[in-house]
Design an enzyme around this catalytic site. Structure first.
Site, PDB file in Angstrom:
ATOM      1  CB  THR A  10      -0.982  -0.025   1.196  1.00 25.88           C
ATOM      2  OG1 THR A  10      -0.274  -0.226   2.405  1.00 25.88           O
ATOM      3  CG2 THR A  10      -2.018  -1.108   1.021  1.00 25.88           C
ATOM      4  CB  THR A  45      -4.176  -4.249   6.785  1.00 25.24           C
ATOM      5  OG1 THR A  45      -5.451  -3.846   7.238  1.00 25.24           O
ATOM      6  CG2 THR A  45      -4.212  -5.714   6.395  1.00 25.24           C
TER       7      THR A  45
END
Lengths: 385, 385
Positions: free
Chosen positions: B148, B181
């Site tokens: 990400t 996450t």
């Protein structure tokens, strides 16, 4: 007027050189009677500063003549010498007031590890001059002297049928230096038994100061004290007294929240329809302590996913896919899914209200917190330099 | 080579348009056998994303044919539609691979609440092209596709006598967007029984990923998966395998810590001489989660008082006035009081080591964390805008 609003109390605030700014840093509050009742609650941190260790002994018999408070040094982790400093502080005040040292509470706030010979000398000098400066209208001076980086003094007064409660507070969350220590002294001229004062104080703090969780960090020096002298001659209804005391404590807690250094938002997290109040508090606190949520509020970002993710770490009874979340009146999440568009939420005001509906029972609790900001990081990284 | 380092695995990473940057965002890892053993650990957050709910069903029989992962959307709190998207993702992969959908794990990461029709279409398209792109050396492509805001892909490989473990990871703490996450896929060609794979994975994650606590926030989407296919034909000694797997997991955890966005320090908190390992972990975690301590490290401030104050909030067995604390090798606190001058501590390197000696027993644990910085606040307040 703060702690001198009720009859029969005197207070003072003097500059003893503990603060590098030369501002007042020693406060004294004296109860002139007729009764000398005291109650206090302390930090539950197992690493306790010397004034806490001392004051917990003093309060055991529920008799308190005076409270000495200093800013400019926490006297924590300063060893036997530091404890002796606290002891000498109480003895000095006792001698000058002609009372027992065992009836003098001591509170300190400031940098941990501060408590050397120089510190001791200044504190003792401050006690002497503080007691010489006692006045029946000295409450505001005392409130100013306990400030650390508070931008304003915090005081409150509640008057009922013939009796008054006055209070002063400093600190709480996001306050440099050190550990966000909260010191509170509350006085009343109501006529209370010691056990009643104790019960009322515990009842009031449980729903006020104990629900203010600015940054999740627990101080080594927190102390909230109630002095009661019966000078009004009036014995209040106990529920009335507890309600008035709670109102005053909530007022002071909100002042602390509003002045939390570095904060740009005051956030009230209301948890509704929990099975128990304890669970409502647990849920509210989990959100209040979530750095991602707090940073989002700083950025005016109504990130309700972070609210649900925080709740998911608790053991409270709830179904993540049945929870509603509103932010400043806009329901952004219904039953664990998106509701109103995030664009409808205006988080630019300082006051932010998060409502969490667990839909499980009928218990409610509100936790007060602040956002996580650049200034918070700055204040708490740079103060010691 | 990451997940394709061991024999018998294929992987790919393709751009499906989920990331606005156009970078790869869908990864597929396929086990070509001969055995199809899977083990997984999941977030303990009760608010679970749809891929977690799905994958927990898939792993029940410990048979896994493939893992599909996407970045660019967490598919969390997206309701029944979101769950269906996860289900369709597994079905699509299963159809193309000619396996059962019930043997396909799904992992997602990105912004919570993302999971609409457009998201679904892109993910399904990504699965199709990802499976068409599978290669025996596709591990690095897969590792890139799950990033990400990671600045580098995280991969690791451990080879022993004839068998290999490979892994890839993304995320963990201080990573925008969303909830930090952590997704990890580990593959091995060692010959393991399903129960052995499960036991080794739990043993390894307990002392690696479970001890990485960057910002105290728990994701809704965390998943760590181990696939074992016996392609090497070698049945390792179980302790040897667990040790190698632990080494690989620690390597990946340290890579996650080193790349934590916004962080300027990687902090290892070693708690020594606790009564139990559980208490050592509790003590280390209390320090890792203390914002005042974390902000102090950002400011290169060896504020050991904040370490003691954090420990004081735990229920571990210790005496606050018998604890020693060292920072980067300098003992700044002995028996709860000041020792070496703070000026002797150099906190300018990125690596910071805090040693806490509880002097109570002989258990030890190390928690990895990061500091609290301006950039952390910025990343986590601004990402959604």
């Amino acid at each position: 007027m703060s702690v001198t609003a009720p009859q029969g109390f005197e207070a003072s605030g003097v500059a003893a050189g503990l603060k590098s700014t030369g501002k007042p840093d020693v406060a004294v509050v004296v109860n002139r009677g007729p009764r000398k009742i005291g109650a206090a609650v302390f930090t539950t941190n197992r690493a306790k500063a010397n004034p806490i260790i001392w004051s917990q002994q003093v309060i055991a018999d529920r008799v308190v003549e005076a409270v000495v408070l200093n800013s400019g040094g926490a006297n924590c982790f300063t060893g036997a010498f530091g404890f002796q400093t606290t002891h000498l502080t109480a003895e000095k005040a006792a001698e000058l007031l002609d009372v027992s040292a065992g009836d003098v509470l001591v509170c300190s706030t400031g940098l941990i590890g501060t408590g050397d010979e120089v510190f001791r000398g200044k504190v003792l000098d401050g006690v002497e001059r503080g007691i010489a400066s006692l006045r029946v209208d000295g409450g505001d001076d005392a409130a100013a002297a306990i400030m650390t980086t508070d931008s304003v003094p915090k005081t409150a007064t509640v008057t009922r049928d013939g009796w008054t409660i006055g209070g002063m507070a400093k600190g709480a969350g996001m306050l440099a230096p050190g550990l966000a220590t909260m010191l509170v002294v509350i006085t009343t001229d109501a006529d209370l038994e010691a056990s009643q004062a104790d019960a009322a104080l515990r009842r009031a703090t449980a729903v006020s100061f104990d629900r203010l969780d600015s940054d999740g960090c627990m101080s080594t020096n927190d102390q909230v004290t109630l002095l009661a002298n019966a000078a009004s001659g009036i014995r209040p209804d106990l529920d009335d007294f507890a309600a008035a005391l709670t109102e005053l404590c909530r007022d002071l807690a909100e002042q602390l929240q509003a002045d939390a250094e570095g904060a740009s938002h005051s956030i009230a997290i209301e948890v509704k329809n929990a099975v128990t109040e304890t669970e409502a508090v647990e849920v509210g606190r989990s959100v209040a302590r979530n750095n991602l949520f707090k940073a989002a509020i700083f950025g005016n970002d109504p990130n309700w996913g972070r609210v649900l993710a925080a709740i998911g770490t608790t053991s409270a009874q709830f179904d993540p896919y049945d929870v509603d979340v509103s932010m400043n009146g806009v329901r952004v999440c219904t039953a664990g899914g998106p509701d109103r568009p995030r664009e409808e939420v205006d988080l630019t005001p300082r006051e932010v209200r998060i409502e969490i509906d667990l839909k499980m029972g009928d218990a409610t609790a509100t936790i007060l917190t602040n956002d996580l900001t650049h200034d918070y990081v700055h204040e708490n990284s740079a103060y010691a330099s």
